[in-house]
Every structure is written in structure tokens, then in C-alpha cells.
Write an enzyme that holds these catalytic residues in place. Structure first.
Site, PDB file in Angstrom:
ATOM      1  N   GLN A 118       9.845  12.595   8.162  1.00 21.87           N
ATOM      2  CA  GLN A 118      10.632  12.238   6.987  1.00 21.87           C
ATOM      3  C   GLN A 118      10.248  13.112   5.793  1.00 21.87           C
ATOM      4  O   GLN A 118       9.086  13.130   5.388  1.00 21.87           O
ATOM      5  CB  GLN A 118      10.403  10.776   6.621  1.00 21.87           C
ATOM      6  CG  GLN A 118      10.870   9.785   7.666  1.00 21.87           C
ATOM      7  CD  GLN A 118      10.313   8.409   7.408  1.00 21.87           C
ATOM      8  OE1 GLN A 118       9.181   8.101   7.784  1.00 21.87           O
ATOM      9  NE2 GLN A 118      11.083   7.571   6.745  1.00 21.87           N
ATOM     10  N   GLU A 120      11.943   1.823   9.451  1.00 19.57           N
ATOM     11  CA  GLU A 120      10.581   2.110   9.026  1.00 19.57           C
ATOM     12  C   GLU A 120       9.784   0.833   8.833  1.00 19.57           C
ATOM     13  O   GLU A 120       8.579   0.782   9.096  1.00 19.57           O
ATOM     14  CB  GLU A 120      10.607   2.913   7.727  1.00 19.57           C
ATOM     15  CG  GLU A 120       9.243   3.374   7.264  1.00 19.57           C
ATOM     16  CD  GLU A 120       9.319   4.184   5.986  1.00 19.57           C
ATOM     17  OE1 GLU A 120       8.792   5.294   5.965  1.00 19.57           O
ATOM     18  OE2 GLU A 120       9.909   3.695   5.010  1.00 19.57           O
ATOM     19  N   ASN A 172       3.671  -3.666  -1.784  1.00 22.75           N
ATOM     20  CA  ASN A 172       3.821  -5.120  -1.676  1.00 22.75           C
ATOM     21  C   ASN A 172       4.744  -5.657  -2.760  1.00 22.75           C
ATOM     22  O   ASN A 172       5.552  -6.562  -2.531  1.00 22.75           O
ATOM     23  CB  ASN A 172       2.460  -5.801  -1.788  1.00 22.75           C
ATOM     24  CG  ASN A 172       1.588  -5.590  -0.564  1.00 22.75           C
ATOM     25  OD1 ASN A 172       2.041  -5.060   0.454  1.00 22.75           O
ATOM     26  ND2 ASN A 172       0.330  -5.997  -0.657  1.00 22.75           N
ATOM     27  N   GLU A 173       4.606  -5.107  -3.956  1.00 22.91           N
ATOM     28  CA  GLU A 173       5.419  -5.581  -5.083  1.00 22.91           C
ATOM     29  C   GLU A 173       6.902  -5.325  -4.836  1.00 22.91           C
ATOM     30  O   GLU A 173       7.759  -6.165  -5.146  1.00 22.91           O
ATOM     31  CB  GLU A 173       4.963  -4.906  -6.377  1.00 22.91           C
ATOM     32  CG  GLU A 173       3.584  -5.316  -6.857  1.00 22.91           C
ATOM     33  CD  GLU A 173       2.449  -4.711  -6.049  1.00 22.91           C
ATOM     34  OE1 GLU A 173       1.315  -5.222  -6.125  1.00 22.91           O
ATOM     35  OE2 GLU A 173       2.698  -3.706  -5.332  1.00 22.91           O
ATOM     36  N   SER A 198       9.747  11.009   0.192  1.00 22.53           N
ATOM     37  CA  SER A 198       9.112  10.807  -1.111  1.00 22.53           C
ATOM     38  C   SER A 198       8.997  12.115  -1.885  1.00 22.53           C
ATOM     39  O   SER A 198       8.981  13.196  -1.303  1.00 22.53           O
ATOM     40  CB  SER A 198       7.714  10.220  -0.932  1.00 22.53           C
ATOM     41  OG  SER A 198       7.762   9.027  -0.209  1.00 22.53           O
TER      42      SER A 198
END
Length: 476
Positions: free
Chosen positions: A163, A281, A437-438, A166
Site C-alpha cells: 500500500q 485492512e 484507537n481514537e 499514508s
């Protein structure tokens, strides 16, 4: 793996197409995806067992860690993958027109069950990304010509995809990418940079998200491209991690020339493709790969092994820690099984339900790693290493990472100490990679529970204006 999650734009996860095989029971016969009769399951299992026994290497028990991501190890993995494909045991559930077998998941389960205890292709983290994420996304969105060109090569081990997702400047705003692809004649020219691309240094291709329209809101001007890693203008640099490994990479694109045949999905509709990729993913897809899942048996066997090696197996506190971890393991497996069943019955919600699975790992992994360190104590931070290529002590592997641990027989293996220490260093990985997590909590709250969305100042602005306005933030 990546360290970011997407900006929430209100788009629902896309419906998966006919390329995703629905779960079916272990019926004796089934229909292929081309409406021809599939073989009887018992017959298929027996034929697979015979082939496996004649062609695959049986693993010793306990199996030492083998392979790695050096050139020789990846070449061996590719060769074994090609052997599986030629025999018809790669892509068992994948469409036949693209090199798969077009069978139901019960056939893949049968093969996996028969292959337990045998060596299967080891292609490192790029192999997992190729089969579990990239190929699945391609099957859902790419053109037939694209699939005919790439999927058979993936199944035969000739092509590994990673990938290119990002970016250094985008942070947690995945839709804020600035890598750009500009029309040039009948093709495209790519410029920019990507980061946290796991295994890119030995992969063949990258699925790259680029901005193709700057005058629409950020979610609407994105397009996916297949980029050859060795193309002129592509530079791959490895990033050293806290564990000493260097599987993460950063890529730089300088006037990389691509064609229309390299586009995955529709131009400027890359956000739809991205949603599908994120679903896979985060574990939201069904099983379509060629790998065997070796489920652990017994009460937290890794922690029992560690406690035994540290001489603490009879210690009451240690036994209590092991049982607590075992209870958590059971609860986690039950939750993931329930999520899998729910996602199969509600594909439109699969991406958002997958956030639960991702959040479970992000929260639970650090707790379990801390438990292991408490059990292992000093034995969890002390081990010998060897060079995989030369066998010398405390060496470095040919791929730049440290050597594996020495097991009790003095051969390269995975010692409890090394596993525990590396696990502790990597324990925060899933709380960041693939969406923090957020971000998972936001997705669950807004998309599953129906809570109000967080305010957004830029979701309706042309991205060009967003960047222009952002330049003045620091001076306000």
C-alpha cells in the site's frame, strides 16, 4: 500497515460485488462461480491431502522460525506459491477468469485443515498485504483487463503488492493526501511521497492513492494507481524500527510515468476504493487467501511456554496471570467470530463493524504484552541471536534486521524471551497502524451507534482552498 485512519466524510462503506464469495456450509457439492458443478468436498479433500503429502515439507514440532525477508527467503516463498498455483491450490475462492478456482470457502477450509503442519509460502508482511488487502480491493474495483493482467501473477507469486497510502504531511487525515497525478497525453505523471509502506523494499508494485483533482472537496478528487516499485523515478528508503527491524518504508515519486491501464477503479472516485481497502485492512473481509490459520490450543500456550522457560510455572501469581490472559483470549475470539458473522450478513456495515475488531487489537495487545513481561521478568529481555545466513552469534541478517533467537537445540529458532520482548516493543502497533484507537471509536460512534459527527471545517471546500487557508493558520 499504516498509522492513520481516514477523515470521516459521511460516505458509507461500499457494497462488495460478486467477487466476494458468500459464506456457505460444508455441503457435499456446490456451484462454481461459472455455474459448473464443483467437486464433492470429500473428494476434493482427499485429492488435496495426497498432493500436500507429496509436495509440501512437513514442519517439525515445535517448528523453528524460518525464512525472513531476505532475497533468498522471498525467492523460496515465491517458488512455493507458484507450485501451489500450478496445482490449483492458490486462490481457491477467487474468480476462475482471473486464475482462481471459483470454489466456495468450505473448499479453502478443507485445504487449510489438510495443510496444517506443512510449510506454506512465506512472503513476509508484503505477502499478507498482497493477498489479504490489495488483491481483495482490486477484485472489488479494478477493470477486467487490469485483473487479467495482475491477479494470475499475484496467485503465482510473481507479483507482490503493498500500500502506498499514508503521507508524511497528511497525518490522520487520509483524504488530505498531496501526492499528485497529472494528466500527460494519454497517461499520468506521479509526484509526491508515501510512508509506512510495509515490505515495499522487496515488493513489485504499490497501490498508490494520488490526488487528480484539486478543485473539488478532498474526498472527491482521489484516484488509485498501480505503481511499479522499480519504475524510473521511484525511490524506496527503509525506516529502522524500535525492534531493530526495518520493514517500514518511505517512497519518493519524481515524474513517474503511468498509463490509464494502471488506474484501479474510477478516476476521482478513489475514496470509494479506499473504503473497501480499509474494510479488508481492518479484518472486515471474508477469507480469500491461500494461507493457513494455525489457531492456538490450550490455555495461553505462549505464556505457559514462557513461564516454564523462566521457572515460574508453579508460581500462583504467574498462574493467575496466565488464566486471566486465557479468559481474555477466549473472549476476543468469540467477539471476532460474532463480528465476522455479522459482517457477512450486513456487508454495507462491514467497514464500520471492522472498527470493533481493530479497536480490540489496539486495546488488548498492550495489556497482553505487559502480562507476558510480568511473567517472563528478566528472562523476557535476555536471549542470544544468530545470523540466519552464517549461523554466527549475535549477527545481522542480510536484510539489515537482527538475527533470530537460538532455541534449546542451538539452532535458529524463536525463543520465549525474544518473542516476549519484541511483542512488548510492538504492542502499541495496532493502536496506531491502520487507524488509531481514537479514530476507531469515532467510526463506531458515528457510523454504528448513530452519534453526532464531529464538526469539520473543510469537508465541503475545494482542496486547493483548504491548503491555501491552512497556510495562514500559524499566523492567526
Amino acid at each position: 500497515m499504516r498509522d492513520i485512519a481516514p477523515e470521516r466524510d459521511g460516505n458509507a462503506a461500499p457494497e462488495r460485488g460478486d467477487n466476494v464469495t458468500a459464506e456457505r456450509g460444508d455441503n457435499v457439492t456446490a456451484e462454481r462461480d461459472d455455474d459448473t458443478a464443483a467437486p464433492a468436498l470429500d473428494e476434493y479433500r482427499a485429492r488435496a491431502r495426497s498432493w500436500i503429502e507429496a509436495n509440501l515439507e512437513r514442519l517439525p514440532a515445535p517448528a523453528p522460525r524460518r525464512g525472513g525477508t531476505g532475497p533468498a527467503a522471498i525467492a523460496a516463498g515465491r517458488a512455493l506459491q507458484r507450485r501451489l498455483h500450478e496445482a490449483g491450490y492458490a486462490g481457491i475462492t477467487w474468480p476462475r477468469e482471473y486464475g482462481g478456482q471459483g470454489l466456495g470457502p468450505q473448499y479453502e477450509r478443507a485445504f487449510q485443515q489438510e495443510a496444517r503442519g506443512y510449510r506454506l509460502p512465506e512472503l513476509g508482511i508484503a505477502g499478507g498485504t498482497t493477498f489479504g488487502v490489495c488483491a481483495m480491493t482490486m477484485l472489488a474495483h479494478a477493470s477486467a483487463d487490469f485483473l487479467r493482467r495482475h491477479i494470475p501473477r499475484i496467485l503465482s507469486g510473481e507479483e507482490l503488492f503493498v500500500q502506498f497510502f499514508s503521507e508524511p504531511e497528511a497525518g490522520s487525515d487520509l483524504a488530505g493526501v498531496r501526492t499528485r497525478a497529472v494528466r500527460a497525453g494519454e497517461g499520468w505523471v506521479l509526484n509526491g511521497s508515501k510512508i509506512w509502506s510495509s515490505g515495499a523494499y522487496y515488493a513489485d508494485w504499490g497501490m498508490c492513492l494520488a490526488r487528480t483533482d484539486w478543485d473539488v472537496p478532498k474526498h472527491r478528487g482521489l484516484t488509485w494507481f498501480a505503481v511499479p516499485v522499480t519504475a524510473p523515478g521511484v525511490t524506496v528508503e527503509r525506516i529502522r524500527q524500535i525492534t531493530g527491524d526495518a520493514e517500514f518504508c518511505q517512497e519518493f515519486f519524481d515524474d513517474v510515468v503511468l498509463g490509464d491501464g494502471d488506474v484501479i477503479g474510477q478516476v476521482n472516485d478513489g475514496w470509494t476504493v479506499a473504503q473497501t481497502m480499509l474494510m479488508f485492512e481492518r479484518g472486515g473481509g471474508l477469507s480469500h487467501g491461500t494461507r493457513t490459520t494455525r489457531a492456538s490450543t490450550g490455555v495461553a500456550p505462549d505464556l505457559v511456554e514462557l513461564a516454564r522457560a523462566a521457572g515460574r510455572l508453579t508460581d500462583p501469581l504467574t498462574r493467575d496471570l496466565i488464566v486471566r490472559a486465557h479468559v481474555d483470549d477466549v473472549a476476543r475470539r468469540a467477539l471476532l467470530a460474532r463480528l465476522g458473522a455479522r459482517m457477512r450478513t450486513d456487508p454495507a456495515q462491514a467497514l464500520h463493524l471492522a472498527s470493533y475488531a481493530k479497536l480490540v487489537s489496539g486495546v488488548y495487545d498492550p495489556i497482553r504484552a505487559d502480562t507476558a513481561m510480568r511473567i517472563g521478568g528478566a528472562d523476557a529481555v535476555n536471549w542470544d541471536t544468530v545470523n540466519w545466513d552464517t549461523g554466527s552469534a549475535d549477527g545481522a541478517r542480510g536484510d539489515g534486521a537482527r538475527g533470530d533467537a537460538v532455541n534449546g537445540d542451538g539452532e535458529p529458532g524463536e525463543s520465549p524471551g525474544r518473542k516476549t520482548a519484541v511483542g512488548f516493543l510492538n504492542s502499541r502497533f495496532m493502536s496506531i497502524a491502520g487507524g488509531t484507537n481514537e479514530m476507531q471509536r469515532n467510526s463506531i460512534g458515528e457510523r454504528v451507534l448513530g452519534l453526532p459527527r464531529e464538526p469539520s471545517f473543510d469537508s465541503g471546500k475545494p482542496f486547493r482552498e483548504v491548503l491555501r487557508d491552512a497556510r495562514g493558520w500559524s499566523s492567526d
